[in-house]
Design a protein around this motif. Structure first.
Motif, PDB file in Angstrom:
ATOM      1  N   ILE A 299       0.867  -1.174   0.000  1.00  0.00           N
ATOM      2  CA  ILE A 299       0.000   0.000   0.000  1.00  0.00           C
ATOM      3  C   ILE A 299       0.906   1.227   0.000  1.00  0.00           C
ATOM      4  O   ILE A 299       1.908   1.269   0.720  1.00  0.00           O
ATOM      5  N   THR A 300       0.569   2.217  -0.818  1.00  0.00           N
ATOM      6  CA  THR A 300       1.383   3.423  -0.878  1.00  0.00           C
ATOM      7  C   THR A 300       0.519   4.605  -1.288  1.00  0.00           C
ATOM      8  O   THR A 300      -0.517   4.432  -1.931  1.00  0.00           O
ATOM      9  N   ASN A 301       0.939   5.789  -0.901  1.00  0.00           N
ATOM     10  CA  ASN A 301       0.274   7.004  -1.356  1.00  0.00           C
ATOM     11  C   ASN A 301       0.825   7.429  -2.713  1.00  0.00           C
ATOM     12  O   ASN A 301       1.698   6.787  -3.283  1.00  0.00           O
ATOM     13  N   PHE A 302       0.325   8.534  -3.230  1.00  0.00           N
ATOM     14  CA  PHE A 302       0.812   9.106  -4.488  1.00  0.00           C
ATOM     15  C   PHE A 302       1.915  10.112  -4.153  1.00  0.00           C
ATOM     16  O   PHE A 302       1.701  11.037  -3.375  1.00  0.00           O
ATOM     17  N   HIS A 303       3.078   9.952  -4.749  1.00  0.00           N
ATOM     18  CA  HIS A 303       4.283  10.645  -4.323  1.00  0.00           C
ATOM     19  C   HIS A 303       4.647  11.829  -5.224  1.00  0.00           C
ATOM     20  O   HIS A 303       4.162  11.952  -6.350  1.00  0.00           O
ATOM     21  N   LEU A 304       5.559  12.647  -4.707  1.00  0.00           N
ATOM     22  CA  LEU A 304       6.024  13.817  -5.452  1.00  0.00           C
ATOM     23  C   LEU A 304       6.766  13.400  -6.714  1.00  0.00           C
ATOM     24  O   LEU A 304       7.435  12.363  -6.740  1.00  0.00           O
ATOM     25  N   PRO A 305       6.699  14.238  -7.759  1.00  0.00           N
ATOM     26  CA  PRO A 305       7.492  13.966  -8.967  1.00  0.00           C
ATOM     27  C   PRO A 305       8.981  13.910  -8.644  1.00  0.00           C
ATOM     28  O   PRO A 305       9.454  14.564  -7.716  1.00  0.00           O
ATOM     29  N   SER A 338       0.806  13.551   1.197  1.00  0.00           N
ATOM     30  CA  SER A 338       0.741  12.984   2.550  1.00  0.00           C
ATOM     31  C   SER A 338      -0.683  12.748   3.055  1.00  0.00           C
ATOM     32  O   SER A 338      -0.973  11.715   3.662  1.00  0.00           O
ATOM     33  N   PHE A 339      -1.570  13.710   2.863  1.00  0.00           N
ATOM     34  CA  PHE A 339      -2.951  13.572   3.323  1.00  0.00           C
ATOM     35  C   PHE A 339      -3.873  13.055   2.217  1.00  0.00           C
ATOM     36  O   PHE A 339      -5.090  13.109   2.352  1.00  0.00           O
ATOM     37  N   GLY A 340      -3.283  12.562   1.136  1.00  0.00           N
ATOM     38  CA  GLY A 340      -4.068  12.149  -0.009  1.00  0.00           C
ATOM     39  C   GLY A 340      -4.525  10.704   0.061  1.00  0.00           C
ATOM     40  O   GLY A 340      -4.497  10.051   1.114  1.00  0.00           O
ATOM     41  N   ASP A 341      -4.959  10.215  -1.079  1.00  0.00           N
ATOM     42  CA  ASP A 341      -5.485   8.867  -1.193  1.00  0.00           C
ATOM     43  C   ASP A 341      -4.354   7.866  -1.391  1.00  0.00           C
ATOM     44  O   ASP A 341      -3.175   8.233  -1.375  1.00  0.00           O
TER      45      ASP A 341
END
Length: 354
Positions: A299-305, A338-341
């Motif tokens: 499981i992981t969040n969506f990360h910075l470019p 960080s606070f995303g899906d």
């Protein structure tokens, strides 16, 4: 096999509309959205559906680190009394910490900072982090830890525009070992009730610790990503967790890491070829071409470019597919960072399942 593009920093760029950056956490936590990525599909769900999306016998591995009040504010002693920000990174000894400071150019060797009732002196410059080694003037037998709740603030990422009402929202519900300067954000979606539901469905969990430091969030600057070096972070994979993982695998269960910090911890502990208890620092850098040894899904969040976290995920599912998934998430109005899906990367989606 990775292509030459997979080693180019520019190949990990993507455009994110600013409104897709989550500024506040979802409440309840487990009502965040969840993209479930299988071999051929990427379907939309909510995090509270996780018990139905995993299989009985799967084992979730969680990072129980806790974010410390690492941001201190003070004034430079002497001269203009300039306001100074000290961002603690790592305790080096009872009195000394490695820290990032602002404004760095004004804080040379010997500079003294007044932080509340404490004074701190710049003792050295750390070339790798561009930070400072700072020594705090503490009473005999004291450590800075006992002062942090009073003097410090829990730091939020720079893309969060406003403070949150309760800093516990930036801690996982199972955070118990202080030491991180940023949260392991994939774990922010869990609630005690969801963990209980997962256990009821035969999906258990266990813990390890990685104290998130500058190695996780420092930008990659090398145009060839293979030339990037991660700063070491402290990890503990206890014997009890190793035993739980071995038992789950022997029974046919899958090992599902919650977050990139857990992936790095487990893969560090398995560098000998078999999973072993581990306690120490690691600079393991995972990017395309890496062969996973333990982790099957995650499981992981969506990360910075252009981040090392994108490179880690690409090692499992491929860079091109990751970028396609990110574009789908943007098109489907997912919330990022960080606070995303979140994403659930199933073992069937990974190139190199163990």
């Amino acid at each position: 096999m990775p292509s030459s593009d997979d080693f180019s920093l520019d190949a990990y760029d993507y455009h994110l509309p600013p409104e897709r950056i989550a500024q506040q956490p979802v409440s309840p936590r487990d009502h965040s959205r969840l993209m479930v990525v299988a071999q051929e599909t990427a379907t939309d769900h909510h995090f509270y559906e996780l018990p139905q999306l995993l299989q009985p016998g799967d084992l979730l591995i969680l990072n129980d680190t806790r974010v410390i009040p690492a941001r201190l504010r003070g004034q430079k002693v002497g001269g203009s009394g300039r306001t100074v920000e000290v961002f603690l990174l790592e305790e080096l000894s009872d009195r000394q910490w490695l820290a990032l400071v602002k404004p760095g150019r004004k804080l040379r060797l010997g500079a003294v900072i007044q932080i509340g009732t404490l004074q701190a002196t710049v003792q050295a410059i750390d070339e790798e982090t561009r930070g400072r080694v700072i020594e705090f003037d503490l009473p005999p037998g004291d450590r800075l830890w006992s002062y942090l709740d009073h003097l410090g603030e829990v730091p939020l990422p720079p893309y969060i525009d406003n403070p949150i009402e309760d800093t516990e929202q930036y801690q996982t519900v199972y955070a118990r070992r202080p030491g991180a300067v940023a949260a392991p954000t994939a774990g922010l979606h869990f609630t005690p009730e969801l963990l209980s539901k997962l256990a009821y469905h035969g999906i258990d969990h266990c813990f390890l610790t990685l104290h998130v430091g500058i190695g996780t969030f420092r930008p990659v600057e090398a145009s060839d990503i293979r030339h990037h070096h991660l700063h070491e972070e402290w990890i503990e994979v206890p014997a009890a967790t190793v035993e739980r993982i071995q038992a789950a695998k022997a029974a046919g269960g899958r090992i599902i890491a919650v977050g990139t910090t857990v992936i790095r911890s487990l893969e560090t502990a398995a560098q000998s070829g078999t999973l072993q208890p581990f306690c120490g620092k690691s600079d393991l850098y995972i990017y395309p071409g890496y062969q996973p040894k333990i982790v099957e899904g995650f499981i992981t969040n969506f990360h910075l470019p252009r981040s090392s976290l994108m490179m880690l995920v690409s090692a499992f599912i491929g860079r091109e597919r990751l970028l396609q998934l990110y574009q789908q998430a943007i098109d489907r109005q997912y919330r990022f960072y960080s606070f995303g899906d979140a994403m659930l990367i199933l073992p069937s989606a990974c190139h190199n399942t163990v």
